[in-house]
Write a protein that holds these residues in place. Structure first.
Motif, PDB file in Angstrom:
ATOM      1  N   ALA A   1       8.119   7.971  -9.787  1.00 36.12           N
ATOM      2  CA  ALA A   1       8.049   6.521  -8.725  1.00 36.12           C
ATOM      3  C   ALA A   1       7.173   5.623  -8.895  1.00 36.12           C
ATOM      4  O   ALA A   1       5.961   5.877  -9.607  1.00 36.12           O
ATOM      5  CB  ALA A   1       8.049   7.097  -7.350  1.00 36.12           C
ATOM      6  N   VAL A   2       7.531   4.367  -8.860  1.00 35.26           N
ATOM      7  CA  VAL A   2       6.872   3.252  -8.990  1.00 35.26           C
ATOM      8  C   VAL A   2       5.736   3.136  -7.521  1.00 35.26           C
ATOM      9  O   VAL A   2       6.456   3.002  -6.493  1.00 35.26           O
ATOM     10  CB  VAL A   2       7.291   1.686  -9.423  1.00 35.26           C
ATOM     11  N   ARG A   3       4.382   3.069  -8.009  1.00 35.49           N
ATOM     12  CA  ARG A   3       3.621   2.975  -6.637  1.00 35.49           C
ATOM     13  C   ARG A   3       2.600   1.768  -6.962  1.00 35.49           C
ATOM     14  O   ARG A   3       1.549   1.665  -7.269  1.00 35.49           O
ATOM     15  CB  ARG A   3       2.664   4.100  -6.406  1.00 35.49           C
ATOM     16  N   PRO A   4       3.061   0.586  -6.477  1.00 37.34           N
ATOM     17  CA  PRO A   4       2.377  -0.587  -6.837  1.00 37.34           C
ATOM     18  C   PRO A   4       1.336  -0.756  -5.777  1.00 37.34           C
ATOM     19  O   PRO A   4       1.367  -0.145  -4.543  1.00 37.34           O
ATOM     20  CB  PRO A   4       3.359  -1.841  -6.745  1.00 37.34           C
ATOM     21  N   VAL A   5       0.196  -1.479  -5.985  1.00 35.23           N
ATOM     22  CA  VAL A   5      -0.729  -1.870  -4.978  1.00 35.23           C
ATOM     23  C   VAL A   5      -0.210  -2.963  -4.075  1.00 35.23           C
ATOM     24  O   VAL A   5       0.293  -3.867  -4.457  1.00 35.23           O
ATOM     25  CB  VAL A   5      -1.975  -2.667  -5.743  1.00 35.23           C
ATOM     26  N   VAL A   6      -0.373  -2.453  -2.705  1.00 39.41           N
ATOM     27  CA  VAL A   6       0.247  -3.370  -1.648  1.00 39.41           C
ATOM     28  C   VAL A   6      -0.850  -3.981  -0.823  1.00 39.41           C
ATOM     29  O   VAL A   6      -1.783  -3.229  -0.455  1.00 39.41           O
ATOM     30  CB  VAL A   6       1.164  -2.570  -0.604  1.00 39.41           C
ATOM     31  N   GLY A   7      -1.009  -5.247  -0.548  1.00 37.93           N
ATOM     32  CA  GLY A   7      -1.925  -5.949   0.130  1.00 37.93           C
ATOM     33  C   GLY A   7      -1.383  -6.630   1.333  1.00 37.93           C
ATOM     34  O   GLY A   7       0.038  -6.454   1.740  1.00 37.93           O
ATOM     35  N   SER A   8      -2.213  -7.331   2.051  1.00 38.60           N
ATOM     36  CA  SER A   8      -1.814  -8.179   3.180  1.00 38.60           C
ATOM     37  C   SER A   8      -0.876  -9.337   3.013  1.00 38.60           C
ATOM     38  O   SER A   8      -0.049  -9.892   3.831  1.00 38.60           O
ATOM     39  CB  SER A   8      -2.880  -8.477   3.894  1.00 38.60           C
ATOM     40  N   GLN A   9      -0.685  -9.939   1.788  1.00 34.06           N
ATOM     41  CA  GLN A   9       0.113 -10.984   1.177  1.00 34.06           C
ATOM     42  C   GLN A   9       1.175 -10.431   0.490  1.00 34.06           C
ATOM     43  O   GLN A   9       1.124  -9.320  -0.249  1.00 34.06           O
ATOM     44  CB  GLN A   9      -0.879 -12.102   0.327  1.00 34.06           C
TER      45      GLN A   9
END
Length: 523
Positions: free
Chosen positions: A465-473
């Motif tokens: 699975a791809v687990r990208p960094v997620v932010g508020s933008q």
């Protein structure tokens, strides 16, 4: 666990997928085999096994390298047997490598907030080097190992010229750094809190014996002497095998669309000189010098691997975004895939409504929600409206929410807390797909994991699975996949732990085709 298996080849599912696609095999690096051994011993395992599915006694360089790595791991255990059998893991110490380690290249896939170590905590892997304390009455074995967040893909630097740590010891205890070809006494440096130990040439692993038992020290030294000739031979063999293999992969990449790397070429030349010098010193019986030269060769080869891997992954959301950047041996396949994608005309979006503006309910167009841990999490998946930042138009997005039913402290399993399956598309064997979308964090639920969003596909499954960094933008995730067989192709969007995630502009685009094994045979 009392027993751990050390992986010496790719998982069966991944190996089968590459075989169906007619792609080369993954090669587990010798550094990765040693890291697995040290992680098992550092966690208190009482036994290890080497997991493989075929005979490794062949004339292939890759197989000979793996066999040498396994035998070298066995020598570490043979030398340290009296300390491992009679001792137990008492805890873990930080290893200070800050002055030298700060010059190492930062891992682009690791959030900065996760870099501070949590000494003694098993909640997550250590973000840097640490040392296990394996104790028996009057004696401690300090087993320091170099951990990072990228070497499970391609080995990184994993070494510094000097490191230090602070251990507790009696007034009469002495310390020795145990190398494969000899022991080196460590000068006693009394300081507040215990004994400061300086480790020289910390390369992947550093083992230190702290004891006032001179008989035990002599026994360990005798074990080293008995095995030093074979250990030095294995180190030189590993340097030679790795040099041949890395040079071959680099030559294939350099001759393709990616082009060459002059600095890597210079490092390869230096590695070749160190390997030749190590071989010469071994022939003259200079075992310690041969070991150090072989390590120098392999350090430079790791730098080469790191440079090629960084170049391949620099535009990806995570290393899993491409099925070919998970291993150094498969990097040529990554560049070949990108070349085919760039040459092909992309299809339209194969999803009926990846922007969620035609649907008002998730159930339309075959989007389906599942809660794998229903006893632990409550979840919702809805299409909601969102006004653009300029306030000019209303947009519809997918909102995923998962929160614990109670705060009883029960840990969740490794399963996602919420799964949403995307409508399947039809694939022909060899099709190359680009999957993308936009994501951002919501503010109404507090996340309890560093990477609360994941996306995976029916070809490789959740293991990749791809687990990208997620932010508020809003940010974009992207992954490339190759269909190994004709039939339906599907992706899943998921949350991990408690989180609120907004998703928009989900796309599956066909980006050309790769050659099938049958087509290559005909050509």
């Amino acid at each position: 666990m009392p027993w751990e298996w050390i992986q010496t080849e790719a998982s069966p599912e991944f190996a089968d997928w590459r075989r169906r696609c007619g792609l080369r095999s993954v090669h587990v690096e010798p550094e990765q085999i040693l890291m697995q051994l040290m992680s098992a011993v550092s966690a208190g395992s009482r036994g290890v096994g080497y997991w493989k599915t075929r005979n490794l006694e062949t004339d292939q360089i890759d197989d000979q390298e793996t066999v040498a790595a396994i035998e070298l791991c066995g020598l570490y255990l043979k030398i340290l047997d009296p300390l491992l059998i009679g001792g137990r893991v008492e805890g873990h110490l930080p290893v200070d490598v800050a002055p030298a380690h700060s010059e190492q290249q930062a891992n682009p896939f690791q959030p900065v907030s996760a870099r501070s170590p949590k000494v003694g905590s098993y909640e997550s892997p250590p973000p840097g080097p640490d040392a296990a304390i394996i104790s028996r009455p009057g004696t401690s074995l300090i087993l320091a190992a170099f951990w990072d967040d990228s070497s499970q893909y391609v080995p990184q630097a994993l070494s510094v010229p000097r490191a230090s740590m602070l251990v507790s010891a009696t007034e009469t205890a002495s310390a020795w750094q145990v190398n494969l070809t000899g022991l080196r006494g460590i000068r006693r440096q009394r300081t507040a809190g215990g004994l400061k130990l300086d480790l020289m040439d910390f390369d992947q692993v550093a083992t230190v014996l702290v004891t006032s038992d001179s008989q035990l020290q002599q026994e360990i030294e005798q074990r080293v002497q008995q095995n030093s000739a074979r250990a030095a031979q294995l180190m030189v063999d590993l340097a030679r095998f790795k040099l041949q293999r890395v040079k071959a992969v680099c030559a294939e990449i350099d001759s393709g669309p990616a082009g060459g790397d002059p600095e890597a070429a210079s490092l390869l030349d230096s590695a070749a000189r160190h390997e030749a010098m190590a071989t010469a010193e071994l022939g003259q019986g200079q075992l310690g010098t041969a070991e150090q030269l072989a390590k120098s060769c392999m350090r430079e080869l790791r730098q080469v691997e790191q440079r090629y891997w960084n170049r391949a992954t620099q535009s990806l959301s995570t290393p899993e975004s491409s099925p070919h950047t998970l291993n150094f041996a498969t990097l040529p396949d990554h560049w070949e895939m990108l070349h085919r994608i760039q040459q092909a005309t992309p299809s339209e979006n194969l999803l009926t409504d990846g922007g969620f503006n035609l649907s008002r309910q998730l159930s339309q167009h075959d989007w389906k929600r599942t809660t794998p841990q229903e006893d632990l999490f409550q979840t919702s998946a809805e299409i909601v409206s969102e006004v653009s930042a300029q306030g000019s138009r209303e947009n519809h997005v997918l909102q995923l929410r998962a929160w614990k039913r109670s705060q009883d402290g029960r840990p969740g399993s490794r399963l996602p807390s919420l799964l949403v399956s995307v409508p399947e598309v039809q694939a022909s064997a060899g099709d190359l797909f680009e999957v993308s979308g936009r994501i951002r964090l919501g503010s109404r639920l507090r996340i309890d994991q560093q990477k609360p969003f994941l996306v995976f596909d029916s070809e490789l499954g959740p293991e990749f699975a791809v687990r990208p960094v997620v932010g508020s933008q809003w940010s974009t995730f992207r992954l490339f996949r190759q269909a190994s067989q004709t039939g339906p192709f599907r992706i899943w969007l998921a949350t991990s732990g408690s989180a609120e995630i907004f998703i928009d502009d989900v796309m599956i685009v066909r980006r050309g085709r790769a050659d099938l094994p049958s087509q290559r045979t005909q050509q």
